[in-house]
Design a protein around this motif. Sequence first.
Motif, short mmCIF file in Angstrom:
data_model
loop_
_atom_site.label_atom_id
_atom_site.label_comp_id
_atom_site.label_asym_id
_atom_site.label_seq_id
_atom_site.Cartn_x
_atom_site.Cartn_y
_atom_site.Cartn_z
N UNK A 122 16.66 4.56 20.30
CA UNK A 122 15.50 4.70 19.64
C UNK A 122 15.61 5.96 18.82
N UNK A 123 14.80 5.86 17.49
CA UNK A 123 14.69 6.99 16.98
C UNK A 123 13.35 7.51 16.88
N UNK A 124 13.20 9.07 17.06
CA UNK A 124 12.05 9.47 16.74
C UNK A 124 11.68 10.12 15.41
N UNK A 125 10.86 9.61 14.94
CA UNK A 125 10.53 10.34 13.19
C UNK A 125 9.16 10.90 13.19
N UNK A 126 9.41 11.86 12.26
CA UNK A 126 8.10 12.71 11.82
C UNK A 126 8.20 12.91 10.22
N UNK A 127 7.00 12.90 9.71
CA UNK A 127 6.79 12.71 8.14
C UNK A 127 6.19 14.06 7.96
N UNK A 128 6.69 15.15 8.01
CA UNK A 128 6.22 16.40 7.69
C UNK A 128 5.67 16.31 5.99
N UNK A 129 4.64 16.84 5.94
CA UNK A 129 4.13 16.94 4.47
C UNK A 129 3.48 15.52 3.75
N UNK A 130 3.75 14.78 4.75
CA UNK A 130 2.96 13.30 3.92
C UNK A 130 1.52 13.45 4.29
N UNK A 131 0.84 13.03 3.24
CA UNK A 131 -0.63 12.93 3.50
C UNK A 131 -1.02 12.19 4.60
N UNK B 196 1.06 -1.11 -0.10
CA UNK B 196 -0.03 0.09 -0.02
C UNK B 196 1.00 1.12 -0.20
N UNK B 197 1.82 1.01 0.87
CA UNK B 197 2.88 2.44 0.93
C UNK B 197 3.39 2.53 -0.44
N UNK B 198 4.01 1.56 -1.25
CA UNK B 198 4.31 1.70 -2.52
C UNK B 198 3.42 2.28 -3.46
N UNK B 199 2.16 1.75 -3.29
CA UNK B 199 1.33 2.22 -4.49
C UNK B 199 0.69 3.79 -3.98
N UNK B 200 1.01 4.07 -2.88
CA UNK B 200 0.60 5.54 -2.47
C UNK B 200 1.89 6.37 -2.49
N UNK B 201 2.81 6.07 -2.52
CA UNK B 201 4.28 6.65 -2.43
C UNK B 201 4.30 7.37 -1.09
N UNK B 202 3.70 6.49 0.06
CA UNK B 202 3.70 7.17 1.51
C UNK B 202 4.67 6.53 2.26
N UNK B 203 4.89 7.20 3.27
CA UNK B 203 5.96 6.82 4.27
C UNK B 203 5.38 5.77 5.25
N UNK B 204 6.18 4.83 5.57
CA UNK B 204 5.82 3.44 6.21
C UNK B 204 7.19 3.46 7.34
N UNK B 205 6.42 3.50 8.51
CA UNK B 205 7.42 3.45 9.68
C UNK B 205 6.95 2.21 10.43
N UNK B 206 7.93 1.14 10.25
CA UNK B 206 7.40 -0.27 10.77
C UNK B 206 8.21 -0.41 12.11
N UNK B 207 7.57 -1.22 13.04
CA UNK B 207 8.12 -1.70 14.15
C UNK B 207 8.10 -0.70 15.52
N UNK B 208 7.35 0.26 15.42
CA UNK B 208 7.26 1.37 16.18
C UNK B 208 7.24 0.94 17.58
N UNK B 209 7.70 1.34 18.59
CA UNK B 209 7.15 1.36 20.12
C UNK B 209 6.37 2.25 20.71
N UNK B 210 6.29 3.26 19.94
CA UNK B 210 5.28 4.32 20.58
C UNK B 210 5.22 5.49 19.33
N UNK B 211 3.68 5.78 19.52
CA UNK B 211 3.37 6.80 18.45
C UNK B 211 2.57 7.77 19.42
N UNK B 212 3.15 9.08 19.21
CA UNK B 212 2.57 10.10 20.13
C UNK B 212 2.28 11.45 19.24
N UNK B 213 2.00 12.42 19.93
CA UNK B 213 1.59 13.65 19.36
C UNK B 213 2.62 14.55 19.65
N UNK B 214 3.17 15.17 18.94
CA UNK B 214 4.23 16.27 19.30
C UNK B 214 3.45 17.57 19.81
#
Length: 328
Positions: free
Chosen positions: A141-150, A106-124
């Motif tokens: 641990x790395x903390x990622x954001x995907x600015x501009x991604x739909x 799905x990520x490939x079809x949408x050209x969307x970011x996929x972050x796998x194996x997260x241990x936490x998702x939070x709102x900054x």
Amino acid sequence: MITVIAETDHAALTLPTLECVEEARDVADGLHTSVHVLLPGHELDDLASALAAHGADQVTLVEHAALRQFSADGWLAALEPLLQEAAPTLILAPDSGHGRAWLPRLAARWYAPLVSGCIQVQVGADAQIELIRPSYGGARHEQLVCPGAGTVLATLAPGVRGVGIPRSHRHAELARVTPDLDPTAFRDRALRTLPADPRTVDLSEAELIVSGGLGLSGPEGVEMLRQLADQLGAALGGTRVIADRGWLPTERFIGTTGKIVAPRLYIGFGISGAGQHISGITDSETVIAVNTDRTAPLFSIADLGIVGDLHQIVPELMKQLGDESGAQ
Ligand SMILES: Cc1cc2nc3c(=O)[nH]c(=O)nc-3n(C[C@H](O)[C@H](O)[C@H](O)COP(=O)(O)OP(=O)(O)OC[C@H]3O[C@@H](n4cnc5c(N)ncnc54)[C@H](O)[C@@H]3O)c2cc1C
């Protein structure tokens, strides 16, 4: 909107699914939005109330006989149009074989970011979704954001968050969709589900767990316990201190900072029962503790306690189990 993709095993929701719903609830509350769960499968109506109790606002049963068994092509064909229409901010799924098989497509079809194996998702602070995942084999641990991604796609590592208490008063809006599927076009399909190998099964999914602590005295004690686990068809786990000493792989220690488990039976050998360990086993149906020290805290939450030396008890247990299977 946050969308969760639910998974089932033997017509029951998997624990990682409930963890995803609860994680999505927290994120949705932070963004003042709703949690929508898509539940693909067949005849799964009974599961909607559990999804609501763990935080779903809306549940859509994606119902088709061809979805009874998993197929990556089938899930993609069934779910992509619904996800396209909903255009959620985040799609969250368990980091399972299913999630790993179809979400990258799905990520490939949408050209969307996929972050796998997260241990936490939070709102900054700036209302951005932040995804935290282990890197360098868990050393960082790395903390990622995907600015501009739909839409951001993410999978959540099982057993890290744990499942909270269901709130049975919560209700969700229920919808049913029957996708137009052509199963002959699926390039993959599951033939049947085989029972997991207890030696490799993720501890958070294990039905029987034999667990050891420092009372094992060393790697030889762990090896002895592994043999008992094999005999019982159980998974082997332990405390953090024995993992820290290298007696047990890191992914097999149980507790606040390790795996949260919910087996039918948990047997703890030579484990004192520190709070950090006990908090990982409270969802076990039955707990048996074996310890030389009758004041060990694990006894206070155990259904059955044996005061004794594990180095005598384990060999005796293995002998009796051997005699029993030999007699059959
Ligand atoms: C921030 C932090 C996070 C932590 N997270 C975790 C976590 O997630 N999971 C976790 O497990 N720990 C965690 N710990 C460690 C935790 O506090 C305890 O130190 C640990 O759980 C104790 O492990 P244990 O029971 O194996 O060892 P001990 O506490 O040393 O207990 C050994 C037990 O074995 C018994 N024993 C000894 N010989 C025998 C014998 N021959 N037969 C039977 N019994 C015997 C003893 O009586 C004793 O009760 C954390 C600690 C910190 C500070």
